[in-house]
Design an enzyme around this catalytic site. Structure first.
Site, PDB file in Angstrom:
ATOM      1  N   TYR A 108      -6.086   5.571   8.163  1.00  0.00           N
ATOM      2  CA  TYR A 108      -5.948   6.995   8.447  1.00  0.00           C
ATOM      3  C   TYR A 108      -7.353   7.608   8.434  1.00  0.00           C
ATOM      4  O   TYR A 108      -8.177   7.261   7.586  1.00  0.00           O
ATOM      5  CB  TYR A 108      -5.096   7.663   7.361  1.00  0.00           C
ATOM      6  CG  TYR A 108      -5.136   9.171   7.416  1.00  0.00           C
ATOM      7  CD1 TYR A 108      -4.225   9.885   8.185  1.00  0.00           C
ATOM      8  CD2 TYR A 108      -6.128   9.875   6.722  1.00  0.00           C
ATOM      9  CE1 TYR A 108      -4.286  11.270   8.256  1.00  0.00           C
ATOM     10  CE2 TYR A 108      -6.192  11.256   6.795  1.00  0.00           C
ATOM     11  CZ  TYR A 108      -5.275  11.948   7.566  1.00  0.00           C
ATOM     12  OH  TYR A 108      -5.345  13.301   7.644  1.00  0.00           O
ATOM     13  N   GLU A 196      -6.701  14.560  13.269  1.00  0.00           N
ATOM     14  CA  GLU A 196      -6.125  13.427  12.553  1.00  0.00           C
ATOM     15  C   GLU A 196      -6.042  12.240  13.484  1.00  0.00           C
ATOM     16  O   GLU A 196      -5.575  12.372  14.616  1.00  0.00           O
ATOM     17  CB  GLU A 196      -4.717  13.759  12.053  1.00  0.00           C
ATOM     18  CG  GLU A 196      -4.710  14.418  10.698  1.00  0.00           C
ATOM     19  CD  GLU A 196      -3.312  14.484  10.111  1.00  0.00           C
ATOM     20  OE1 GLU A 196      -3.182  14.372   8.890  1.00  0.00           O
ATOM     21  OE2 GLU A 196      -2.345  14.643  10.879  1.00  0.00           O
TER      22      GLU A 196
END
Ligand code: ADP
Ligand code: MG
Length: 219
Positions: A108, A196
């Site tokens: 991530y 993101e």
């Protein structure tokens, strides 16, 4: 305001963040055309303003042009319900047809503005591919954070810290650092409020690339 994955990836591509080769498609015909240009295993990805598409059947790996055609006809015009869309779901009006990557590991990465301190926070976690909110809640130590002033470049020691916290090795370190620098460049250049990349992946070729993109801007 937010933009679609394929639009975010276009910003990534032109600013040096590596992404798989891919093309948007608004019809089955365009999906087939795109798949022919890619000429190999493709991923057919529903473009909606919500994540969680993978688990909801909105991301499909096609081994042939025929499969691209059948996935495109399944998805276009359909309502996709994911854990982020709410019960009404969202209608799929466009697809991204992209080259399938060989994934070694999923991470991530995210950049957000922390309004409380007036600084930006660049976060990475080895817990990629899963919902980051759950990681933040249950295992916050698995998220590594770097704070940045809005005018600042990512410092070499900060980029290295991000790379090492993901356990990147050898060639992956160089590729990762270049990707982190380019991500921060995109964030600043377009005045983003949130970015993101879930997942950011290491490929079989040891490149660190963005397989998803979520970008928000202040209105
Ligand atoms: P979402 O976050 O909406 O579920 P993603 O773009 O993150 O959608 O895709 C879900 C999963 O599908 C990824 O975690 C990855 O494992 C796989 N995936 C997505 N794009 C590709 C690609 N180009 N090649 C191979 N696998 C992919
Ligand atoms: Mg994702």
């Amino acid at each position: 305001m937010n933009i679609h994955e394929y639009q975010g990836k276009e910003l990534f591509r032109i600013n040096g963040v590596p992404v798989p080769m891919g093309y948007p498609a608004f019809s089955i015909e365009e999906a087939i055309e795109a798949a022919k240009k890619i000429n190999g295993k493709c991923v057919v990805k529903a473009q909606i303003h919500a994540g969680g598409r993978g688990k909801a059947g909105g991301v499909k790996i096609a081994n042939s042009i025929e499969e691209v055609e059948s996935f495109a006809s399944d998805l276009l015009g359909k309502i996709l319900i994911t854990h982020q869309t709410g019960p009404k779901g969202k209608i799929v009006q466009r697809l991204l047809i992209e080259e399938a990557s060989n994934i070694k590991k999923e991470f991530y990465a995210g950049i957000v503005l922390d309004r409380a301190i007036g600084k930006y926070v660049f976060m990475v976690s080895t817990k990629g591919g899963v919902e980051i909110e759950k990681v933040a809640e249950k295992t916050p130590e698995k998220i590594i954070k770097i704070t940045l002033e809005p005018w600042q470049d990512l410092q070499p020691y900060q980029a290295r810290r991000l790379a090492f916290s993901l356990n990147l090795k050898g060639e992956q370190i160089k590729s990762g650092i270049k990707t982190f620098n380019s991500l921060w460049k995109v964030f600043k250049k377009y005045d983003c409020s949130l970015m993101e990349i879930n997942p950011l992946v290491i490929t079989d070729e040891n490149k660190v690339i963005a397989l998803d993109s979520k970008i928000n801007f202040d209105d």
